[in-house]
Design a protein around this motif. Sequence first.
Motif, mmCIF file in Angstrom:
data_model
loop_
_atom_site.group_PDB
_atom_site.id
_atom_site.type_symbol
_atom_site.label_atom_id
_atom_site.label_comp_id
_atom_site.label_asym_id
_atom_site.label_seq_id
_atom_site.Cartn_x
_atom_site.Cartn_y
_atom_site.Cartn_z
ATOM 1 N N GLY A 16 -46.621 -32.789 -11.770
ATOM 2 C CA GLY A 16 -46.557 -31.344 -11.829
ATOM 3 C C GLY A 16 -46.436 -30.694 -10.471
ATOM 4 N N SER A 17 -46.502 -29.359 -10.462
ATOM 5 C CA SER A 17 -46.314 -28.577 -9.245
ATOM 6 C C SER A 17 -47.412 -27.533 -9.088
ATOM 7 N N ARG A 19 -48.199 -24.064 -6.230
ATOM 8 C CA ARG A 19 -47.868 -23.320 -5.015
ATOM 9 C C ARG A 19 -49.142 -22.707 -4.463
ATOM 10 N N ARG A 67 -41.210 -33.709 -1.121
ATOM 11 C CA ARG A 67 -41.940 -33.184 -2.283
ATOM 12 C C ARG A 67 -42.541 -31.805 -2.004
ATOM 13 N N PHE A 68 -42.961 -31.585 -0.779
ATOM 14 C CA PHE A 68 -43.578 -30.316 -0.397
ATOM 15 C C PHE A 68 -42.593 -29.502 0.436
ATOM 16 N N GLN A 82 -45.181 -25.090 -1.250
ATOM 17 C CA GLN A 82 -44.801 -25.430 -2.613
ATOM 18 C C GLN A 82 -44.920 -26.943 -2.750
ATOM 19 N N MET A 83 -45.728 -27.383 -3.696
ATOM 20 C CA MET A 83 -46.010 -28.801 -3.839
ATOM 21 C C MET A 83 -45.458 -29.276 -5.177
ATOM 22 N N ASN A 84 -44.477 -30.160 -5.127
ATOM 23 C CA ASN A 84 -43.839 -30.691 -6.324
ATOM 24 C C ASN A 84 -44.111 -32.182 -6.447
ATOM 25 N N SER A 85 -43.860 -32.703 -7.635
ATOM 26 C CA SER A 85 -44.041 -34.142 -7.899
ATOM 27 C C SER A 85 -45.406 -34.616 -7.404
ATOM 28 N N LEU A 86 -46.420 -33.875 -7.746
ATOM 29 C CA LEU A 86 -47.769 -34.195 -7.267
ATOM 30 C C LEU A 86 -48.248 -35.525 -7.806
ATOM 31 N N ASP A 90 -52.579 -36.958 -3.894
ATOM 32 C CA ASP A 90 -52.552 -35.635 -3.268
ATOM 33 C C ASP A 90 -53.834 -34.854 -3.527
#
Length: 126
Positions: A16-17, A19, A67-68, A82-86, A90
Amino acid sequence: QVQVVESGGGLVQAGGSLRLSCRVSGRTFSNYALGWFRQAPGKDREFVALILWVAENTDYAHSVRGRFTISRDNAKNTVYPQMNSLQHEDTAIYYCAVPDREHYYPGRRLDDYGYWGQGTQVTVSS
């Protein structure tokens, strides 16, 4: 007086993501670099990302690159990672930090930052 306030943390599933936000007051925001760090339980605080006063200039830790994404809105005195593919790895408390000097490149060292927020918890469930 400089105030650094993070927000946006929470619980998210792996993949998930989220912000995060960091709002800074008490300084001419547009003249400062901002850094993000994180600290997982039992581990040292580590560098995550950095954005200079010129927003195109960024730096990322190897573990989050791709990813970020970090950006800033000088009109709102706010920086946004913005943090994606957590991933579960992490999971940590995330801190925003501001150096003491304007137009100063602080790099990845904690000692180069004079002002820190209280942190916001990010938990990634696997």
